[in-house]
Design a protein around this motif. Structure first.
Motif, PDB file in Angstrom:
ATOM      1  N   UNK A   1      30.032  40.953  24.834  1.00 18.78           N
ATOM      2  CA  UNK A   1      30.224  39.294  24.659  1.00 18.78           C
ATOM      3  C   UNK A   1      31.664  39.640  25.325  1.00 18.78           C
ATOM      4  N   UNK A   2      31.652  39.495  27.019  1.00 18.85           N
ATOM      5  CA  UNK A   2      32.957  40.231  27.781  1.00 18.85           C
ATOM      6  C   UNK A   2      32.795  39.610  28.775  1.00 18.85           C
ATOM      7  N   UNK A   3      34.150  39.333  28.830  1.00 19.14           N
ATOM      8  CA  UNK A   3      34.747  38.627  30.802  1.00 19.14           C
ATOM      9  C   UNK A   3      35.945  38.999  30.658  1.00 19.14           C
ATOM     10  N   UNK A   4      35.864  39.438  32.803  1.00 20.61           N
ATOM     11  CA  UNK A   4      36.586  39.633  32.756  1.00 20.61           C
ATOM     12  C   UNK A   4      36.998  38.958  33.991  1.00 20.61           C
ATOM     13  N   UNK A   5      38.406  38.091  33.764  1.00 22.44           N
ATOM     14  CA  UNK A   5      39.714  37.425  34.961  1.00 22.44           C
ATOM     15  C   UNK A   5      40.444  38.179  35.786  1.00 22.44           C
ATOM     16  N   UNK A   6      39.809  38.007  37.176  1.00 27.32           N
ATOM     17  CA  UNK A   6      40.716  38.578  38.277  1.00 27.32           C
ATOM     18  C   UNK A   6      41.441  38.177  39.028  1.00 27.32           C
ATOM     19  N   UNK A   7      42.181  38.277  39.638  1.00 26.38           N
ATOM     20  CA  UNK A   7      43.574  37.980  40.520  1.00 26.38           C
ATOM     21  C   UNK A   7      43.146  37.538  41.577  1.00 26.38           C
ATOM     22  N   UNK A   8      44.068  36.549  42.039  1.00 24.01           N
ATOM     23  CA  UNK A   8      43.463  35.738  42.911  1.00 24.01           C
ATOM     24  C   UNK A   8      44.522  35.879  43.753  1.00 24.01           C
ATOM     25  N   UNK A   9      45.977  36.452  43.938  1.00 24.38           N
ATOM     26  CA  UNK A   9      47.136  35.967  44.824  1.00 24.38           C
ATOM     27  C   UNK A   9      47.078  36.873  45.897  1.00 24.38           C
ATOM     28  N   UNK A  10      46.481  37.962  45.752  1.00 24.95           N
ATOM     29  CA  UNK A  10      46.416  38.618  46.764  1.00 24.95           C
ATOM     30  C   UNK A  10      44.906  37.750  48.069  1.00 24.95           C
ATOM     31  N   UNK A  11      44.934  36.969  47.678  1.00 26.92           N
ATOM     32  CA  UNK A  11      43.535  36.745  48.364  1.00 26.92           C
ATOM     33  C   UNK A  11      44.315  36.147  50.298  1.00 26.92           C
TER      34      UNK A  11
END
Ligand code: FO1
Length: 325
Positions: free
Chosen positions: A30-40
């Motif tokens: 029941x989990x999810x991850x929101x990942x950083x995209x500022x490094x793109x």
């Protein structure tokens, strides 16, 4: 609380450790991850999402464990070829890694969103745990040094985090729209966990999107962070030097001040027990345990213990609230 919904906000290497711990825990379904995209960034015409890829490669067990990024057993023939054409090659992209960036760029060019493309990459690597970008818009983090703004990767990889920095900005973040998937995930969460990632450029870049910060602030979730600082230093990465460069201390108390108003709990290393009183004076509950995550058992232990503590805190505070009504 039955089967709590957990959302992890994560950057690259430190974020991936927490994500692996979450994946190995009993909360994973029941989990999810929101990942950083500022490094793109764009390299050789291709869209590269280093933190999202670090999460996916780590969770699939295909990461180069020594480096902490990129795929294991890589070769670099495409990069050598590009160098011969005169391209800048300081960003070490391996041959197998190139396939990810080519797939992503083709799909984006065909009109797919970054959310859809990320799902496609996660599926190709066999992940069950959902990995989500916070927005489908572009939100590049920029670093100010030597009198001008530079891309994050130029600072981090080309300049090896050596320059004295005097500013960070999250371009486009103010105007960015959070995805409906992420807003739903955050609103439905019982626990929101900020990974021990760089608070300024990893977690900071996600929180710089106003809809994300507001949704977290308005949610009923217990929000906690695992500190990346142990004894005033980070295990990896430039977060300590970046904090100092921007006039903040590189310790748990400065982190608590930085996250104040957003988090209700902070997990700190047992070595830093003496920080507890100052953090609790800010209205933030603390939990001390060994936070160094070297092997999968450490990662699962730190994340599971932090989540169990968070569940206890949230049930205690709702019971107290009910008793007060
Ligand atoms: N980090 C480096 O220090 N040097 C590199 O050449 C490098 C290449 C690279 C290629 C693909 C990728 O997904 C990540 C890569 N990283 C590299 C890591 C990356 O720059 C950082 O981990 C994050 O952006 C900081 O969170």
């Amino acid at each position: 609380m039955t089967a709590p919904v957990v959302t992890l906000l994560a950057g690259g290497v430190g974020g991936a450790k927490a994500a692996e711990g979450l994946q190995a825990s009993r909360y994973a379904d029941h989990a999810a991850v929101i990942g950083n995209i500022g490094d793109d960034d764009i390299f050789h015409g291709l869209t590269v999402c280093p933190d999202i890829d670090t999460l996916i490669y780590s969770l699939s067990g295909q990461i180069d464990r020594e480096k902490g990024w990129g795929l294991r057993d890589e070769s670099y023939q495409a990069l050598e070829g590009l160098k011969a054409f005169g391209h800048e090659t300081w960003m070490t992209l391996g041959d197998k890694d190139f396939a990810t960036h080519i797939y992503r760029t083709c799909a984006l060019n065909s009109g797919a969103t970054l959310t859809e493309v990320t799902l496609g990459i996660a599926q190709r690597f066999g992940l069950k745990l959902p990995i989500m970008p916070p927005t489908n818009d572009k939100v590049p983090t920029q670093i100010h040094f030597d009198g001008q703004w530079h891309s994050f990767q130029r600072y981090f990889v080309q300049h090896q985090c050596q320059p004295e920095i005097d500013g960070i900005r999250y371009q486009g973040a103010e105007q960015a729209t959070a995805t409906p998937e992420v807003l739903k995930q955050l609103s439905n969460s019982d626990i929101i966990l900020l990974a021990p990632s760089n608070p300024l450029v990893s977690i900071g870049a996600i929180l710089a999107i106003p809809q994300i910060r507001q949704t977290i602030q308005n949610s009923n979730a217990f929000v906690l962070a695992i500190s990346p600082f142990i004894g005033g230093q980070t295990v990896k990465g430039p977060a300590d030097r970046m904090m100092r460069a921007l006039g903040k201390a590189a310790n748990n108390i400065a982190l608590a001040e930085h996250y104040a108003g957003l988090i209700q709990g902070l997990v700190i290393d047992h070595q830093d027990k003496e920080d507890q009183a100052a953090i609790e004076a800010l209205g933030i509950k603390t939990y001390c345990l060994p936070t160094l995550m070297q092997c999968l058992e450490d990662k699962a232990q730190v994340v599971s213990a932090s989540l169990e503590w968070a569940i206890k805190q949230s049930t205690t505070s709702s019971a107290t609230e009910e008793a007060l009504l």
